[in-house]
Structure formats: structure tokens, C-alpha cells
Design a protein around this motif. Structure first.
Motif, PDB file in Angstrom:
ATOM      1  N   ARG A 135      64.998  40.889  53.047  1.00 37.98           N
ATOM      2  CA  ARG A 135      65.772  40.353  51.784  1.00 37.98           C
ATOM      3  C   ARG A 135      66.032  42.482  51.375  1.00 37.98           C
ATOM      4  O   ARG A 135      64.882  42.703  50.732  1.00 37.98           O
ATOM      5  N   ARG A 143      57.718  40.793  44.496  1.00 36.12           N
ATOM      6  CA  ARG A 143      59.697  41.414  46.091  1.00 36.12           C
ATOM      7  C   ARG A 143      59.218  42.440  46.299  1.00 36.12           C
ATOM      8  O   ARG A 143      59.485  43.545  45.846  1.00 36.12           O
ATOM      9  N   TYR A 144      59.210  42.229  47.205  1.00 38.20           N
ATOM     10  CA  TYR A 144      59.190  43.456  48.506  1.00 38.20           C
ATOM     11  C   TYR A 144      60.816  42.593  49.197  1.00 38.20           C
ATOM     12  O   TYR A 144      60.884  41.848  49.134  1.00 38.20           O
ATOM     13  N   GLN A 149      56.517  34.338  54.623  1.00 40.40           N
ATOM     14  CA  GLN A 149      56.662  32.966  53.842  1.00 40.40           C
ATOM     15  C   GLN A 149      55.844  31.687  55.432  1.00 40.40           C
ATOM     16  O   GLN A 149      56.040  31.932  56.459  1.00 40.40           O
ATOM     17  N   ARG A 279      69.228  26.478  42.828  1.00 38.24           N
ATOM     18  CA  ARG A 279      68.706  26.884  43.951  1.00 38.24           C
ATOM     19  C   ARG A 279      69.754  27.951  44.500  1.00 38.24           C
ATOM     20  O   ARG A 279      70.707  27.240  44.587  1.00 38.24           O
ATOM     21  N   ALA A 307      59.345  32.606  41.503  1.00 37.73           N
ATOM     22  CA  ALA A 307      58.550  31.071  41.596  1.00 37.73           C
ATOM     23  C   ALA A 307      57.478  31.261  43.103  1.00 37.73           C
ATOM     24  O   ALA A 307      57.640  32.431  43.655  1.00 37.73           O
ATOM     25  N   LEU A 308      56.973  30.187  43.253  1.00 40.45           N
ATOM     26  CA  LEU A 308      55.837  30.186  44.231  1.00 40.45           C
ATOM     27  C   LEU A 308      56.533  30.563  45.300  1.00 40.45           C
ATOM     28  O   LEU A 308      55.973  30.592  46.503  1.00 40.45           O
ATOM     29  N   ALA A 309      56.902  29.183  45.178  1.00 42.59           N
ATOM     30  CA  ALA A 309      57.522  27.995  46.387  1.00 42.59           C
ATOM     31  C   ALA A 309      58.397  27.199  45.887  1.00 42.59           C
ATOM     32  O   ALA A 309      59.341  27.454  44.822  1.00 42.59           O
TER      33      ALA A 309
HETATM   34  P1  AMP Z   1      63.394  30.785  48.239  1.00 46.99           P
HETATM   35  O1  AMP Z   1      63.741  30.766  49.535  1.00 46.99           O
HETATM   36  O2  AMP Z   1      64.495  32.264  48.423  1.00 46.99           O
HETATM   37  O3  AMP Z   1      63.273  30.460  46.858  1.00 46.99           O
HETATM   38  O4  AMP Z   1      61.898  31.559  48.498  1.00 46.99           O
HETATM   39  C1  AMP Z   1      60.583  30.885  48.458  1.00 46.99           C
HETATM   40  C2  AMP Z   1      59.722  31.400  48.131  1.00 46.99           C
HETATM   41  O5  AMP Z   1      59.906  32.912  48.872  1.00 46.99           O
HETATM   42  C3  AMP Z   1      59.240  31.829  46.694  1.00 46.99           C
HETATM   43  O6  AMP Z   1      59.195  31.137  46.115  1.00 46.99           O
HETATM   44  C4  AMP Z   1      58.640  33.349  46.945  1.00 46.99           C
HETATM   45  O7  AMP Z   1      57.187  33.147  47.033  1.00 46.99           O
HETATM   46  C5  AMP Z   1      58.849  33.697  48.240  1.00 46.99           C
HETATM   47  N1  AMP Z   1      59.947  35.368  48.305  1.00 46.99           N
HETATM   48  C6  AMP Z   1      61.250  34.801  47.866  1.00 46.99           C
HETATM   49  N2  AMP Z   1      61.940  35.964  48.006  1.00 46.99           N
HETATM   50  C7  AMP Z   1      61.031  36.945  47.995  1.00 46.99           C
HETATM   51  C8  AMP Z   1      60.891  38.508  47.835  1.00 46.99           C
HETATM   52  N3  AMP Z   1      61.053  38.887  47.860  1.00 46.99           N
HETATM   53  N4  AMP Z   1      59.645  39.346  47.537  1.00 46.99           N
HETATM   54  C9  AMP Z   1      58.118  38.060  47.892  1.00 46.99           C
HETATM   55  N5  AMP Z   1      58.433  36.890  47.804  1.00 46.99           N
HETATM   56  C10 AMP Z   1      59.795  36.066  47.882  1.00 46.99           C
END
Ligand code: AMP
Length: 457
Positions: A135, A143-144, A149, A279, A307-309
Motif C-alpha cells: 500500500r 506502517r510500511y 499479513q 473498517r 490496530a494489530l489485526a
Molecule cells: P487492514 O485490513 O487494513 O485493517 O489491515 C489488517 C492489519 O494489517 C492491520 O491491523 C495492521 O496490523 C496491518 N497493516 C495494515 N496496513 C499496514 C501497513 N501499511 N503497514 C504495516 N501493517 C499494516
């Protein structure tokens, strides 16, 4: 061997706008990370925890490609979402196809489910995945632009008990890592009840639109639910008085949500009802949940927005792709963010990574002289075949530096082969801790080391 084809000038991409860097050493891209050897233990531990949970709960692994048709995400994640609007690595390939690096895993999993006729398998189909997502967002701690995942998806079943079981699975993953978490849960309704709720949100925010941030002002007409996600101070204040979706759920969504919560109560899982949790993606229906770390005042590292998940039910996703409805539910865990948390726990002395250290070599082979080097090469192979974890440094000739290396990697024993030993058919065995050395018969090297390492076979 054939001659290497010359690269035609016209097949090279045009120079980027940032040109003029021809002599600069190419560097890691912003928001990307190398996972160095010193980090690998954390990754292996995460993978091994994931495999164990997947096995316990009956999930099979699926790997989908990193590249997908862009339309897969336009149609599932949604055109008006941040992911699609701002964050996709999308481009047209040499064949003229519009493709992109996957920004998330769920859409690919359901595509695979549909494409491979998994609908004909016994339902539900339980799949898990592990891999990088991409992303283009602003990099910051946790955030990367490329991040990993781990996702669990249950496809082909609409029962609320499965949503609760997924929440349990996520909870157990973090519990196994000693990470204190909070479960936040909500229902985002379905295409039957959500439009009326969206209208009520628009009616609520419209008279206050001067106070909305510029992004939310745009969201107001395109994706009003996302305003509830905004962390800008001005929007935060407005959200408090906003209508709550729970009051707008249709009978089916309401009953589903109540059942999910009842199962969680049965499991005695603590959760927080968060009416603002929506979400960011279009495909969610009914249950939506996120796992958040519990923050302590003095903790740096992740921001409060991390958030972690996250996950939930997405019964409408297959339909968005033009297929019949496939009820499904799932979630994904961010691996980098979780590792940051594991490191915090380690510092606090609450998590012991040593238990996860890779097996260190027990034995080192040192050699002196060409003939010894040849023999040592073979001895190394024999040790390997007997499953004796061995290290060496055949490129070094000095005994001193080889012994230093043996100490550095923490080998318990070092075998030393020199000119004299070759002639005698012997080998020196040095116990590294005490420095005691003894001469043993070369042929007995394997049986002797096995005895000392208490290996049974
Ligand atoms: P999401 O479906 O976007 O909520 O992503 C699920 C999980 O992926 C999040 O809770 C984060 O732990 C991780 N995540 C999402 N975007 C990033 C990101 N840009 N960098 C690192 N981890 C991410």
C-alpha cells in the motif's frame, strides 16, 4: 552456451522524474524493509505460531500471486476507499493489462475460491495465507508500503458462531505471544439496512460540514461511513453525537450480531462494543472487529492508530465480483506490528525469545593446510548427513581466527584437522568452554561427537 541477448534500448522504461541519479548507489525504497538475519527468529516464531493455530483450527494454507487484476480490488475493496483511491501500486503491464500489487489478501482468496470451484468442496472451506501486501501510504512506525499479513478466512458458511471463532483465534494468537490486547467489535449491517444508516449519517454531518476535515468533506457524499474512522480532532468531536449503526440494523443483522456476542460471552472473551468501528473496505457486512494493543502511557513505538489485526464478515464480496453470494468471514494480522509488540514484551521480560532461537551449530570444523581442507570438506558433509549441526570457515587458514569464529557462534566442540592428524589418521577434539583438547581416531569422530551431544542416532 548461447550469447546473452542484448537489452534493446526501447524496452527500457523511460527515466523517472527523479532522474539524475545514475551514479548514486540504488537504495532501499521508502516504506520497504530488508528482513535481516538477526530479525529472522521473530519471523520464524510468528510463522510457527501461525502454523500451529491453523492446524489446531483446521485451516489449509493458500498462496495467491502478488499481482492481480486491478479490477479485483476496485470491485471488492471499493472505488471510494483510501486503499483504491490513494494506496494501490497499479500499472499497465507490457501486454496492456491493468494489474496491481495486492493491497490485501481477502479478495484474492475469494477469487481463488471461485476460480477453483471450491464451492463444490465440503463447506465451509477454511483457508489461511501469509505474505506481503503493498500500500502506497505515508510510512511511519508500524506502517510500511510493503508489509506482511497473516490471514484466516472461512468461506461458504454464514453462521455467526464462525465469526466468534475467528475472534477467538485472533485472541489466542496474541495471547500466545503474551501481548495484551483489546477486542473491538461492531456490526456494519448489510446492503439492506446500511443505505438508510448512511443517509442518516449524511443528514447528521451535512449541517456541520464546515467543521469536517477536507478528506471527510469528500467522504460525506462518497463514503460517509469512513468519517467515523477519521482521527482528525475536528471530526473526532463531531462523531460523538453521530447516529449509531446498531440502531439501524435490520432484523437479520441484529440477530446475527447478538448471536456473535453471545458466543463471545460463552467463551468469556472480553470485548468492547465500538459503534464507530466501520473498517475501511466496502465488502464488509455484519460483523466487523479489530484487535488493538493495550497502550501504556510510557510506551513509544506504535502510534495509537495502530490496530494489530482486523476483519469481519464479507457475505457480499463474491457478488461484487459478479458471482452468486458466498457467505464468508475472516481477518488478518499485521506481522511487523506484532513483532514490534513482541520486542516490547521481551524488553519487559514477559516474553522469552531464547526459546525460539534457531538451533546453533554444536560443532565447528577447523582445518590447517590444503590436505586438511580437502578432508574437512568431506567431514562436514558426513556430519550434515548425520544431522549434526556443524559450522566451518574453510576460507580462513589461521587456526586462531577459526577458533575465534567457533567461539563467536557458540559451538560446543571444535574438531581440528592439521597436517599431522592427516598423517596419523586422527583428529583433535576441543571442548570450547574449558579449552580441553584430546586426540581421537578420525574414524570415530562421528560416534564420539554423537555420544557427547547425547544424540541417539
Ligand atoms: P487492514 O485490513 O487494513 O485493517 O489491515 C489488517 C492489519 O494489517 C492491520 O491491523 C495492521 O496490523 C496491518 N497493516 C495494515 N496496513 C499496514 C501497513 N501499511 N503497514 C504495516 N501493517 C499494516
Amino acid at each position: 552456451m548461447g550469447r546473452r541477448p542484448k537489452i534493446q534500448k526501447e524496452t527500457l522504461p523511460p527515466p523517472s522524474k527523479k532522474g539524475g541519479t545514475r551514479n548514486k548507489m540504488p537504495q532501499l525504497l521508502r516504506g520497504f524493509k530488508d528482513i535481516l538475519p538477526s530479525e529472522q527468529t521473530y519471523w520464524q516464531m510468528m510463522m510457527s505460531k501461525a502454523l500451529k493455530l491453523a492446524q489446531d483450527y483446521g485451516f489449509q494454507k493458500i498462496d495467491t500471486p502478488l499481482l492481480e487484476e486491478t479490477s479485483l480490488f476496485l470491485r471488492s475493496v471499493g472505488k471510494e476507499t483510501d486503499i483504491v483511491q490513494k494506496e494501490m501500486y497499479a500499472f499497465t503491464d507490457k501486454g496492456g493489462d491493468d494489474i496491481c500489487l495486492r493491497p490485501e489478501g481477502t479478495a484474492s482468496v475469494i477469487r481463488a475460491y471461485l476460480e477453483h470451484g471450491m464451492i463444490a468442496w465440503p463447506q465451509p472451506v477454511k483457508l489461511f495465507y501469509w505474505g506481503p501486501m503493498f500500500r502506497y501510504s505515508r510510512p511511519q512506525s508500524g506502517r510500511y508500503r510493503q508489509f506482511y499479513q497473516l490471514g484466516f478466512e472461512i468461506l461458504g458458511e454464514s453462521e455467526p458462531v464462525l465469526d466468534s471463532q475467528l475472534v477467538l483465534l485472533a485472541y489466542n494468537f496474541f495471547k500466545g505471544l503474551e501481548i495484551e490486547i483489546e477486542i473491538q467489535i461492531n456490526s456494519v449491517g448489510c446492503p439492506l439496512c446500511r443505505p438508510a444508516y448512511q443517509r442518516s449519517l449524511i443528514n447528521y454531518f451535512k449541517p456541520k460540514k464546515r467543521l469536517l476535515c477536507p478528506t471527510c468533506l469528500e467522504r460525506l457524499s462518497k463514503n460517509p461511513l469512513r468519517i467515523l474512522d477519521c482521527s482528525e480532532a475536528s471530526c473526532e468531536e463531531l462523531k460523538d453525537g453521530a447516529p449509531q449503526i446498531i440502531d439501524w440494523l435490520c432484523e437479520e443483522c441484529k440477530n446475527h450480531f447478538i448471536k456473535v456476542l453471545e458466543f463471545l460471552d460463552e467463551l468469556e472473551l472480553p470485548y468492547d462494543l465500538n459503534p464507530l468501528l466501520v473498517r475501511g473496505l466496502d465488502y464488509y457486512t455484519k460483523t466487523a472487529f479489530e484487535i488493538w494493543p493495550i497502550f501504556k502511557e510510557d510506551q513509544a513505538g506504535l502510534t495509537s492508530q495502530s490496530a494489530l489485526a482486523g476483519g469481519g464478515r464479507y457475505d457480499g464480496l463474491a457478488q461484487l465480483l459478479g458471482q452468486k453470494t458466498i457467505p464468508a468471514s475472516g481477518f488478518s494480522i499485521g506481522i511487523e506490528r506484532t513483532i514490534l509488540k513482541v520486542k516490547e514484551k521481551e524488553k519487559e521480560g514477559k516474553f522469552d525469545m531464547d526459546a525460539w532461537e534457531e538451533r546453533r551449530p554444536d560443532v565447528f570444523i577447523a582445518q590447517l593446510g590444503e590436505a586438511a581442507k580437502r578432508k574437512a570438506l568431506n567431514l562436514f558433509e558426513s556430519f550434515r548427513e548425520h544431522n549434526i549441526l556443524t559450522s566451518e570457515c574453510f576460507s580462513k587458514n589461521s587456526l586462531k581466527s577459526q577458533l575465534e569464529q567457533a567461539s563467536k557462534i557458540g559451538a560446543k566442540y571444535t574438531f581440528i584437522l592439521g597436517q599431522k592428524e592427516i598423517l596419523d589418521g586422527t583428529i583433535l577434539l576441543r571442548e570450547m568452554e574449558g579449552g580441553v583438547q584430546e586426540i581421537i581416531d578420525y574414524e570415530k569422530a562421528i560416534s564420539e561427537i554423537k555420544k557427547r551431544l547425547e544424540m541417539n542416532h
